[in-house]
Design a protein around this motif. Structure first.
Motif, PDB file in Angstrom:
ATOM      1  N   THR A   1       0.974  -1.305  -0.050  1.00 18.15           N
ATOM      2  CA  THR A   1      -0.054   0.080   0.083  1.00 18.15           C
ATOM      3  C   THR A   1       0.849   1.284  -0.036  1.00 18.15           C
ATOM      4  O   THR A   1       0.463   2.419  -0.288  1.00 18.15           O
ATOM      5  CB  THR A   1      -0.898   0.139   1.170  1.00 18.15           C
ATOM      6  OG1 THR A   1      -0.138  -0.253   2.409  1.00 18.15           O
ATOM      7  CG2 THR A   1      -1.851  -1.246   1.206  1.00 18.15           C
TER       8      THR A   1
ATOM      9  N   ARG B   1      -0.043  -6.232  12.624  1.00 16.15           N
ATOM     10  CA  ARG B   1      -0.784  -5.224  12.236  1.00 16.15           C
ATOM     11  C   ARG B   1      -0.603  -4.234  11.282  1.00 16.15           C
ATOM     12  O   ARG B   1      -1.206  -4.196  10.213  1.00 16.15           O
ATOM     13  CB  ARG B   1      -1.324  -4.639  13.601  1.00 16.15           C
ATOM     14  CG  ARG B   1      -2.643  -3.705  13.207  1.00 16.15           C
ATOM     15  CD  ARG B   1      -2.927  -2.996  14.527  1.00 16.15           C
ATOM     16  NE  ARG B   1      -1.890  -1.869  15.081  1.00 16.15           N
ATOM     17  CZ  ARG B   1      -2.018  -0.870  14.562  1.00 16.15           C
ATOM     18  NH1 ARG B   1      -3.027  -0.435  13.599  1.00 16.15           N
ATOM     19  NH2 ARG B   1      -1.269   0.387  14.683  1.00 16.15           N
ATOM     20  N   ILE B   2       0.713  -3.767  11.280  1.00 16.45           N
ATOM     21  CA  ILE B   2       1.266  -2.766  10.344  1.00 16.45           C
ATOM     22  C   ILE B   2       1.353  -3.812   9.105  1.00 16.45           C
ATOM     23  O   ILE B   2       1.189  -3.319   7.977  1.00 16.45           O
ATOM     24  CB  ILE B   2       2.370  -2.191  10.787  1.00 16.45           C
ATOM     25  CG1 ILE B   2       2.042  -1.304  11.946  1.00 16.45           C
ATOM     26  CG2 ILE B   2       3.084  -1.315   9.634  1.00 16.45           C
ATOM     27  CD1 ILE B   2       1.123  -0.219  11.745  1.00 16.45           C
TER      28      ILE B   2
ATOM     29  N   LYS C   1      -0.032  -6.192   7.766  1.00 19.05           N
ATOM     30  CA  LYS C   1      -1.506  -6.360   7.342  1.00 19.05           C
ATOM     31  C   LYS C   1      -1.893  -5.073   6.627  1.00 19.05           C
ATOM     32  O   LYS C   1      -2.542  -4.904   5.399  1.00 19.05           O
ATOM     33  CB  LYS C   1      -2.508  -6.726   8.184  1.00 19.05           C
ATOM     34  CG  LYS C   1      -3.799  -7.092   7.362  1.00 19.05           C
ATOM     35  CD  LYS C   1      -4.806  -7.560   8.427  1.00 19.05           C
ATOM     36  CE  LYS C   1      -6.130  -7.978   7.983  1.00 19.05           C
ATOM     37  NZ  LYS C   1      -7.057  -8.504   8.771  1.00 19.05           N
ATOM     38  N   ALA C   2      -1.701  -4.062   7.265  1.00 18.96           N
ATOM     39  CA  ALA C   2      -2.110  -2.719   6.711  1.00 18.96           C
ATOM     40  C   ALA C   2      -1.244  -2.268   5.303  1.00 18.96           C
ATOM     41  O   ALA C   2      -1.411  -1.595   4.505  1.00 18.96           O
ATOM     42  CB  ALA C   2      -1.915  -1.372   7.702  1.00 18.96           C
TER      43      ALA C   2
ATOM     44  N   ASN D   1      -0.190  -4.498   3.151  1.00 21.10           N
ATOM     45  CA  ASN D   1      -0.505  -5.517   2.409  1.00 21.10           C
ATOM     46  C   ASN D   1       0.718  -6.421   1.917  1.00 21.10           C
ATOM     47  O   ASN D   1       0.814  -7.049   0.925  1.00 21.10           O
ATOM     48  CB  ASN D   1      -1.048  -4.928   1.081  1.00 21.10           C
ATOM     49  CG  ASN D   1      -1.745  -6.102   0.129  1.00 21.10           C
ATOM     50  OD1 ASN D   1      -2.393  -6.998   0.720  1.00 21.10           O
ATOM     51  ND2 ASN D   1      -1.556  -5.910  -1.209  1.00 21.10           N
TER      52      ASN D   1
ATOM     53  N   MET E   1      -4.626   6.934   4.147  1.00 17.69           N
ATOM     54  CA  MET E   1      -4.933   6.381   5.350  1.00 17.69           C
ATOM     55  C   MET E   1      -4.901   7.375   6.622  1.00 17.69           C
ATOM     56  O   MET E   1      -4.372   8.279   6.272  1.00 17.69           O
ATOM     57  CB  MET E   1      -3.713   5.260   5.569  1.00 17.69           C
ATOM     58  CG  MET E   1      -3.944   3.971   4.934  1.00 17.69           C
ATOM     59  SD  MET E   1      -2.773   2.848   5.289  1.00 17.69           S
ATOM     60  CE  MET E   1      -3.043   1.460   4.262  1.00 17.69           C
TER      61      MET E   1
ATOM     62  N   GLY F   1      -0.610   5.088  11.229  1.00 16.27           N
ATOM     63  CA  GLY F   1      -1.113   4.391  12.480  1.00 16.27           C
ATOM     64  C   GLY F   1      -0.319   3.421  13.082  1.00 16.27           C
ATOM     65  O   GLY F   1      -0.731   2.564  14.126  1.00 16.27           O
ATOM     66  N   GLU F   2       1.011   3.659  12.987  1.00 11.75           N
ATOM     67  CA  GLU F   2       2.016   2.725  13.740  1.00 11.75           C
ATOM     68  C   GLU F   2       2.332   3.262  15.150  1.00 11.75           C
ATOM     69  O   GLU F   2       2.258   4.632  15.468  1.00 11.75           O
ATOM     70  CB  GLU F   2       3.576   2.879  13.215  1.00 11.75           C
ATOM     71  CG  GLU F   2       4.608   2.090  13.740  1.00 11.75           C
ATOM     72  CD  GLU F   2       6.020   2.615  13.238  1.00 11.75           C
ATOM     73  OE1 GLU F   2       6.400   1.579  12.844  1.00 11.75           O
ATOM     74  OE2 GLU F   2       6.321   3.660  13.471  1.00 11.75           O
TER      75      GLU F   2
ATOM     76  N   ALA G   1      -1.755   3.980   0.913  1.00  8.69           N
ATOM     77  CA  ALA G   1      -1.375   4.596   2.249  1.00  8.69           C
ATOM     78  C   ALA G   1      -1.255   5.888   2.412  1.00  8.69           C
ATOM     79  O   ALA G   1      -1.570   6.720   3.272  1.00  8.69           O
ATOM     80  CB  ALA G   1       0.199   4.206   2.559  1.00  8.69           C
TER      81      ALA G   1
END
Length: 466
Positions: free
Chosen positions: A179, A289-290, A292-293, A295, A366, A329-330, A363
């Motif tokens: 992303t 989690r990151i 996955k964000a 991709n 986001m 989001g980190e 991204a």
């Protein structure tokens, strides 16, 4: 599609006699694939009768071969364009090539009307025609078409290289669509060059004096092709054939994706002596989690499992990676997970960057974009840890006897600089040796970025130790 914009190009100092510019200068930014593309552009122009200039001030064609990964790299391109104007008001013919050219296309001509040519990374084989088009129309010639790898067939044979190491692009493009990344949009879909073409180009490089070849691709380990017998091969099959080529002493490859790190390729690190004990395998983050964000197709556990397999196959391998700090989001916990995976993987070297928002990528839109101050602080902590690991790895090789490929002169009288099997820079004084020689050395001291070696013997046979 090749076309001319309506932007009139200011007069340049390009000579009109004999069909245009006579001397060229190529500046490449960014990755090794850009270095390869820059070399191939130079070889193509030389085949057209032009000569390489020693510095761009002496050139009447300057090619800026650009990178679009980082925002600052894009800004640098426009800054460089502005500096190409000479004191007398003239300018060289200017070509902007590479990924910035692909991404921005005609916008470059609008923003920088002094540019004569805009050509993407899949179209630079048409550079001679674009030069003539720009000269005859006095309008910016733009070609950002993205066909398959037809450009390679249009390029001339490889010229003799000035260094004993060379790059060879085997695969281009990316289907992963991380992303944060512009590569799928600037380089296109994943495509592999034909097996026979790669063997032919490798042979030409070796016949020209190259002893080490680095195979390149955005996802180099995604390469596939049919060999001379019609059997489908992965990258390990290509490496095996190249390793049998007389005169080729060393093979490397970059950049790899964890999703394409097959058991066969891992086994090649165990079984093929000429494949150097070095692997660049980007993970980007230690937080699932990151990841996955982003991709990414792996998680922290699956990545470390690959590392365990690689080290079981080749215990002395030097591991390298890439990291992005401050992805949207980190959290601090996510960043701590990155530090954890660094400690678990224990890198010999690595590259780390602050997240850079690229227009057009998912991204960029986001929420929870991280402030520059937080990114700066986290990057400093990460780079401190990575620096400690690199110093520690270098120190573990002190006292070992290994083989170094000499690549250039050092700063001190009589000093030469070469690469160890683990891609370390080694400084050595070796009377009787020269650039392109393989010499046996004992590594006697280590710094954070290089080592000192003591010459033992000049290698005169073709047997290469790992």
């Amino acid at each position: 599609m090749s076309q001319s914009t309506d932007t009139l190009v200011p007069p340049s100092s390009v000579p009109d006699a004999e069909g245009g510019p006579r001397r060229y200068f190529v500046t490449s930014f960014g990755c090794q694939m850009n270095v390869y593309d820059g070399e191939r552009m130079g070889e193509m122009l030389s085949a057209q009768g032009m000569q390489a200039a020693d510095q761009r001030e002496d050139a009447d064609l300057v090619i800026l071969n650009t990178c679009h990964i980082r925002e600052k790299a894009v800004a640098r391109v426009y800054s460089d364009i502005g500096r190409l104007k000479r004191e007398d008001g003239s300018k060289p013919m200017i070509a902007v090539a590479g990924c910035v050219a692909q991404a921005e296309g005609e916008e470059i001509a609008r923003r920088a009307p002094t540019v004569d040519i805009v050509v993407g990374p899949q179209a630079y084989h048409r550079l001679p025609q674009l030069i003539e088009q720009a000269r005859s129309t006095r309008k910016t010639a733009v070609d950002t078409d993205m066909p398959a790898v037809t450009k390679f067939g249009a390029l001339p044979g490889r010229a003799r290289q000035p260094r004993p190491s060379a790059f060879l692009t085997v695969q281009e493009g990316c289907d992963k669509f991380c992303t944060y990344c512009v590569v799928p949009y600037t380089r296109g879909a994943e495509i592999s060059r034909p097996f026979a073409d790669l063997v032919e180009e490798a042979k030409a490089l070796v016949d020209g004096g190259v002893k080490e070849i680095t195979l390149l691709g955005q996802n180099v380990n995604a390469w596939t092709g049919d060999d001379a017998s019609g059997r489908s091969q992965g990258l390990e099959g290509l490496i095996e054939v190249l390793a049998a080529m007389p005169g080729l002493e060393r093979i490397r490859y970059t950049t790899s994706h964890p999703n394409d790190m097959t058991d066969g390729l891992i086994a090649a690190h165990r079984d093929i002596d000429k494949l150097m004990p070095y692997l660049h395998l980007p993970v980007q983050s230690g937080s699932d989690r990151i990841l996955k964000a982003m991709n990414r197709s792996h998680n922290a556990a699956s990545y470390l499992a690959i590392i365990d397999k690689v080290r079981a196959a080749r215990p002395d391998i030097a591991l390298s990676g890439d990291f992005i700090v401050g992805f949207p989001g980190e959290t601090e916990a996510d960043f701590q997970a990155t530090l954890d995976i660094v400690r678990a993987a224990n890198y010999a070297q690595a590259y780390s960057f602050k997240y850079s928002s690229r227009p057009g990528t998912p991204a960029a839109d986001m929420e929870d974009q991280i402030s520059p101050e937080i990114m700066d602080e986290r990057l400093q902590r990460l780079q401190s840890l990575l620096g400690e690991q690199q110093q520690a790895f270098n120190q573990t090789t002190v006292g070992q006897r290994t083989r170094v490929l000499l690549e250039r002169e050092g700063r001190k009288p009589g000093q030469l600089v070469g690469k160890s099997p683990w891609l370390q820079s080694v400084h050595v004084v070796a009377p009787g040796a020269g650039i392109g020689d393989l010499i046996d050395v004992e590594l006697v001291s280590a710094g954070p970025n290089s080592l000192e070696g003591q010459a033992l013997a000049l290698v005169t046979d073709l047997e290469v130790i790992g």
